[in-house]
Write an enzyme that holds these catalytic residues in place. Structure first.
Site, PDB file in Angstrom:
ATOM      1  N   CYS A  45      -2.613  -3.678 -16.163  1.00  0.00           N
ATOM      2  CA  CYS A  45      -3.063  -2.643 -15.230  1.00  0.00           C
ATOM      3  C   CYS A  45      -2.387  -2.781 -13.874  1.00  0.00           C
ATOM      4  O   CYS A  45      -2.683  -2.031 -12.950  1.00  0.00           O
ATOM      5  CB  CYS A  45      -4.577  -2.677 -15.070  1.00  0.00           C
ATOM      6  SG  CYS A  45      -5.212  -4.204 -14.330  1.00  0.00           S
ATOM      7  N   HIS A  95       0.825  -1.201   0.000  1.00  0.00           N
ATOM      8  CA  HIS A  95       0.000   0.000   0.000  1.00  0.00           C
ATOM      9  C   HIS A  95       0.865   1.259   0.000  1.00  0.00           C
ATOM     10  O   HIS A  95       0.578   2.222  -0.709  1.00  0.00           O
ATOM     11  CB  HIS A  95      -0.898   0.026   1.240  1.00  0.00           C
ATOM     12  CG  HIS A  95      -2.132  -0.810   1.080  1.00  0.00           C
ATOM     13  ND1 HIS A  95      -2.810  -1.356   2.154  1.00  0.00           N
ATOM     14  CD2 HIS A  95      -2.828  -1.195  -0.024  1.00  0.00           C
ATOM     15  CE1 HIS A  95      -3.867  -2.027   1.712  1.00  0.00           C
ATOM     16  NE2 HIS A  95      -3.887  -1.945   0.410  1.00  0.00           N
TER      17      HIS A  95
END
EC number: 2.7.3.9
Length: 556
Positions: free
Chosen positions: A486, A186
């Site tokens: 992606c 993250h």
């Protein structure tokens, strides 16, 4: 004396400045017993602290917006986990103080995850941060976090929790270095969104003394401790040249000989759209819709609420391509109304499309909302399913899209090795593929994407991963269909050239990476990209693959 360290570069750019260390973590509270008649009061204190921390995380998310918002909302849900709270209250009932009950309950959960080897073990930094914030509030001491400083600095930490990364001030934090974490953690993703140079997985970084001058290269992963004046000048010159090159190249993505490679943006919601437009994104290659569902883990958002959010993004790209991923719940994004609470290994259980097929009403509502949101707009809407394993999955998703009356292209994400190996079969049911290289690497190498100890196996340059990309691209070419990337691999400019050479037809990434990729592609022909791809696949390690491709593209 100048020394060189090497970690994993995860966010482009150069930062030179003095080191500041992350605030000290909360100390372990004393293990003292309380009288039985104080238990109810202590339980109340614990509940209030939990709710206050959850509210603070949500407020930080609202302030940060975009990708950071749904990360922090997920962390707030972690703080409010009913089983954790119940464990805290049980410990208080038998004599623990509120702070000790919280500390011990979180420690038990942490140990359980680590010993079980579950996917959620990759969220240990997030879990520790929640615990520290709750305990700090109960003890009445300052929250752990980014140091106060009036002067710009390079931040060093064992790891950075999303709550800290999301609100970093780029005018003060020149760059950051962490001992743990991986290229798809993250913190790495948020660093790229902020445009802050960052290096992760650098053991011993915490031993660099406060105030030491370091130079951080977020592209190569190199850290120069006490760099010489010559080294500083060299890095600053290279950084200036890179920025000049970025501003000189504009327009759609393409190789130097005109082979088009659309450069798209990964977005987490309407808040990410302005940065994507500013970077010149040609559309959206990954619209993560989870942010809508994290507001309330008990029930799905209404169709009307979904329509409003989807339309805000679709309207921003008139006549552009917008690829929407339907809800990817499960594993690190559990939802009470959708995902099982008792799975021994959520990453290998009912997540992504599997969850949606088990709850067809949730999928139907989302597809209907997307259909209505696109009405009357000239946008090219494409909708894809996460965690597709085989043709049966692809057919089930395509059937659901048709039943909802969706006027769009239907696609499948390639995140599981079986999907890459059987890509041509899957393409009999859908019209495009999109490679999620983060999860594809995780499942290919059995290496949790959040664990720094296995970061070498999360490296998207791994030749085995490139082989799976090539298989998918070759299958799409044979079927006359498209195959994009992606995942975070697309944000590496050099690797973007290799992916193009492998036959990938579009690249989607965080907005901050688009100018770097555009400028690098524009320097090379398609043939050079193809030769670089062949050289990378012939290597035996990620480092060798990177060097081999670099040699080809630099003309060595």
């Amino acid at each position: 004396m100048e020394t060189t360290l090497r970690g994993v570069g995860v966010s482009h750019g150069v930062a030179i400045g003095e080191v500041r260390h992350m605030g000290t973590a909360v100390l372990e509270p004393p293990a003292k017993q309380i009288p039985a008649d104080e238990a109810e009061r202590e339980q109340g204190r614990a509940r209030q602290a939990v709710e206050a921390v959850a509210a603070d995380l949500i407020a930080r998310g609202n302030l940060a917006g975009g990708e950071a918002q749904h990360v922090l909302e997920a962390q707030a849900m972690m703080a409010q986990d009913p089983e954790l709270i119940a464990d805290v209250e049980r410990r208080i009932a038998v004599g623990s103080t509120a702070e000790r009950g919280v500390y011990d309950a979180f420690a038990a959960y942490r140990a359980l995850l680590a010993n079980a080897g579950e996917y959620l073990a990759g969220r240990v930094a997030d879990l520790d941060d929640v615990r520290n914030r709750i305990v700090a509030r109960l003890l009445g001491v300052p929250m752990p976090g980014v140091p106060d400083s009036d002067e710009p600095y390079v931040l060093i930490a064992r790891d950075l929790a999303p709550a800290d990364t999301a609100l970093l001030d780029p005018t003060l934090v020149l760059g950051f270095v962490t001992e743990e974490g991986g290229p798809t953690s993250h913190s790495a993703i948020l660093a790229r969104a902020l445009g802050v140079p960052a290096v992760v997985a650098l053991p011993g970084a915490g031993e660099i003394a406060e105030g030491t001058v370091v130079a951080v290269d977020g592209s190569t992963g190199e850290i120069f401790v006490e760099p010489s004046q010559e080294k500083r000048a060299e890095m600053e010159s290279a950084s200036a040249a890179r920025k000049a090159a970025l501003s000189a190249v504009t327009g759609p993505g393409a190789t130097s000989d005109g082979h088009k490679v659309p450069l798209l943006a990964n977005v987490g919601g309407p808040g990410d759209v302005p940065a994507a437009l500013e970077a010149g994104a040609e559309g959206v290659g990954l619209f993560r819709t989870e942010f809508l569902f994290l507001d309330d883990s008990k029930q799905a958002p209404s169709e009307e609420k979904q329509i409003a959010a989807y339309r805000a993004v679709l309207e921003a790209f008139p006549e552009g391509r917008v690829v929407v991923r339907v809800l990817d719940a499960g594993a690190d994004k559990p939802l009470d109304f959708l995902t099982p609470a008792d799975e021994p290994n959520p990453a290998l259980g009912v997540r992504g499309l599997r969850s949606l097929l088990d709850h067809p009403d949730v999928l139907r509502t989302q597809l209907t909302a997307l259909s209505r949101a696109a009405e009357g707009l000239p946008v090219y809407l494409e909708v894809m399913a996460p965690m597709v394993a085989d043709r049966a999955d692809a057919k089930a998703f395509a059937d659901a899209c048709r039943e909802a009356g969706l006027q769009a292209k239907f696609g499948a994400m390639v995140e599981i090795p079986s999907a890459a190996l059987r890509a041509r079969s899957i393409l009999q049911e859908v019209e495009f593929l999109s490679l999620g290289t983060n999860d594809l690497a995780q499942y290919t190498f059995a290496a949790d994407r959040q664990v720094g100890a296995v970061s070498r196996l999360q490296d998207p340059w791994q030749p085995a991963l490139l082989d799976l990309v090539a298989l998918s691209a070759e299958a799409a070419r044979a079927e006359g269909k498209s195959c994009g990337v992606c995942g975070e691999a697309a944000s590496d400019p050099l690797l973007a050239c290799v992916l193009t050479g492998l036959g990938v037809t579009s690249l989607s990434m965080g907005a901050a990476s688009i100018p770097y990729v555009r400028a690098t592609l524009a320097k090379h022909t398609l043939a050079q990209c193809e030769r670089a791809a062949s050289a990378a696949r012939a290597a035996d390690s990620a480092d060798e693959a990177r060097l081999a491709a670099q040699a080809v593209l630099s003309g060595e």
